[in-house]
Scaffold this motif. Sequence first.
Motif, mmCIF file in Angstrom:
data_model
loop_
_atom_site.group_PDB
_atom_site.id
_atom_site.type_symbol
_atom_site.label_atom_id
_atom_site.label_comp_id
_atom_site.label_asym_id
_atom_site.label_seq_id
_atom_site.Cartn_x
_atom_site.Cartn_y
_atom_site.Cartn_z
ATOM 1 N N THR A 126 0.758 -1.369 0.062
ATOM 2 C CA THR A 126 0.111 -0.012 -0.168
ATOM 3 C C THR A 126 0.916 1.180 0.076
ATOM 4 N N ILE A 127 0.390 2.316 -0.728
ATOM 5 C CA ILE A 127 0.965 3.468 -0.652
ATOM 6 C C ILE A 127 0.009 4.512 0.065
ATOM 7 N N LEU A 128 0.559 5.318 0.838
ATOM 8 C CA LEU A 128 -0.082 6.563 1.485
ATOM 9 C C LEU A 128 0.355 7.883 1.001
ATOM 10 N N ILE A 129 -0.735 8.588 0.690
ATOM 11 C CA ILE A 129 -0.166 10.024 0.254
ATOM 12 C C ILE A 129 -0.563 10.889 1.551
ATOM 13 N N ALA A 130 0.808 11.559 1.770
ATOM 14 C CA ALA A 130 0.611 12.311 3.005
ATOM 15 C C ALA A 130 0.738 13.819 2.678
ATOM 16 N N ALA A 131 0.323 14.777 3.536
ATOM 17 C CA ALA A 131 0.550 16.205 3.538
ATOM 18 C C ALA A 131 0.315 16.976 4.682
ATOM 19 N N PRO A 132 0.807 17.810 4.791
ATOM 20 C CA PRO A 132 0.810 18.800 5.936
ATOM 21 C C PRO A 132 -0.646 19.214 6.265
ATOM 22 N N LEU A 133 -0.937 19.226 7.403
ATOM 23 C CA LEU A 133 -2.532 19.468 7.603
ATOM 24 C C LEU A 133 -3.037 20.806 7.447
ATOM 25 N N LYS A 138 -6.504 23.811 3.506
ATOM 26 C CA LYS A 138 -6.618 24.922 2.386
ATOM 27 C C LYS A 138 -7.204 24.088 1.018
ATOM 28 N N ARG A 139 -6.981 22.884 0.525
ATOM 29 C CA ARG A 139 -7.162 22.354 -0.513
ATOM 30 C C ARG A 139 -8.613 22.099 -0.498
ATOM 31 N N VAL A 140 -8.839 21.331 0.464
ATOM 32 C CA VAL A 140 -10.367 20.871 0.361
ATOM 33 C C VAL A 140 -11.296 22.305 0.697
ATOM 34 N N MET A 141 -11.074 23.173 1.409
ATOM 35 C CA MET A 141 -11.571 24.460 1.442
ATOM 36 C C MET A 141 -12.062 25.031 -0.106
ATOM 37 N N LYS A 142 -10.848 25.120 -0.701
ATOM 38 C CA LYS A 142 -10.989 25.733 -1.940
ATOM 39 C C LYS A 142 -11.720 24.668 -2.991
ATOM 40 N N ARG A 143 -11.458 23.333 -2.827
ATOM 41 C CA ARG A 143 -12.112 22.380 -3.839
ATOM 42 C C ARG A 143 -13.765 22.077 -3.508
ATOM 43 N N ASP A 144 -14.169 22.161 -2.208
ATOM 44 C CA ASP A 144 -15.568 21.784 -2.041
ATOM 45 C C ASP A 144 -16.157 23.214 -1.625
ATOM 46 N N GLU A 145 -15.408 24.310 -1.564
ATOM 47 C CA GLU A 145 -16.090 25.372 -0.970
ATOM 48 C C GLU A 145 -16.701 25.671 0.008
ATOM 49 N N ILE A 146 -15.985 25.012 1.287
ATOM 50 C CA ILE A 146 -16.493 25.058 2.460
ATOM 51 C C ILE A 146 -15.467 25.594 3.606
ATOM 52 N N SER A 147 -16.133 25.515 4.655
ATOM 53 C CA SER A 147 -15.150 26.390 5.787
ATOM 54 C C SER A 147 -14.366 25.424 6.447
ATOM 55 N N GLU A 148 -13.369 26.329 7.117
ATOM 56 C CA GLU A 148 -12.324 25.400 7.880
ATOM 57 C C GLU A 148 -12.939 24.489 8.834
ATOM 58 N N GLU A 149 -13.992 24.759 9.177
ATOM 59 C CA GLU A 149 -14.772 24.031 10.320
ATOM 60 C C GLU A 149 -15.342 22.700 9.807
ATOM 61 N N GLU A 150 -15.853 22.797 8.499
ATOM 62 C CA GLU A 150 -16.413 21.601 7.936
ATOM 63 C C GLU A 150 -15.324 20.965 7.639
ATOM 64 N N VAL A 151 -14.196 21.101 6.976
ATOM 65 C CA VAL A 151 -13.053 20.545 6.597
ATOM 66 C C VAL A 151 -12.587 19.617 7.928
ATOM 67 N N LEU A 152 -12.639 20.401 8.938
ATOM 68 C CA LEU A 152 -11.849 19.807 10.305
ATOM 69 C C LEU A 152 -12.819 18.693 10.784
ATOM 70 N N ASP A 153 -14.389 18.981 10.575
ATOM 71 C CA ASP A 153 -15.234 18.020 10.914
ATOM 72 C C ASP A 153 -15.153 16.598 10.021
ATOM 73 N N ARG A 154 -14.836 16.920 8.772
ATOM 74 C CA ARG A 154 -14.786 15.726 7.856
ATOM 75 C C ARG A 154 -13.579 14.736 8.300
ATOM 76 N N MET A 155 -12.566 15.692 8.456
ATOM 77 C CA MET A 155 -11.246 14.813 8.981
ATOM 78 C C MET A 155 -11.220 14.142 10.245
#
Length: 194
Positions: A126-133, A138-155
Amino acid sequence: MLRIGITGGIGTGKSFVSKIFKSMGIPFYDADKEAKNIMSKSDIVRRGLINAFGAKSYNRDGALNRKWLADKVFKDPEKLQILNSIVHPVVIQNSKDWADKQRGAYSLKEAALLYESGSYKSLDYTILIAAPLDLRIKRVMKRDEISEEEVLDRMSKQMSEEEKEKYADFIIINDEIVPLLSQVLDIHHIFLKK
């Protein structure tokens, strides 16, 4: 033929890295996309979802009622576990059947829940793709047009990066600093030699 899994948390860029492998002609299975197809087309899954969640799981035209089902399961960990117990075994078997038909040095299966579903057990590596939090947020906020709180909730609903690292045979850092292509090519050549 080797069977390789690729995964990463939300915003790590696993789909982007997968596209690099695909561009090199590596047979590619998108488990999340296939799960959506299976939820719409499989009679076994259809019966399981209706038995577990009711007839509203599907619209009158027979299409999966995605929004209704998502609202029902993603706020309730028990219901999400029931959904996954219905869908994951069928997707895992489907991916095994697909991999059996592939030719070449290796095939690649991308799945967001590779470790959580247990499907990594049927893979060679298996390969894990990793990136700084902060970059992931920032990537998810831009891609999904959601708030930081919503991203953190998903995470918060995903397995932690640290936990995933315990299962990973290879880790690709997608931090926009370390060259990505050279990491992919290094792993690609390892698989070709095996």
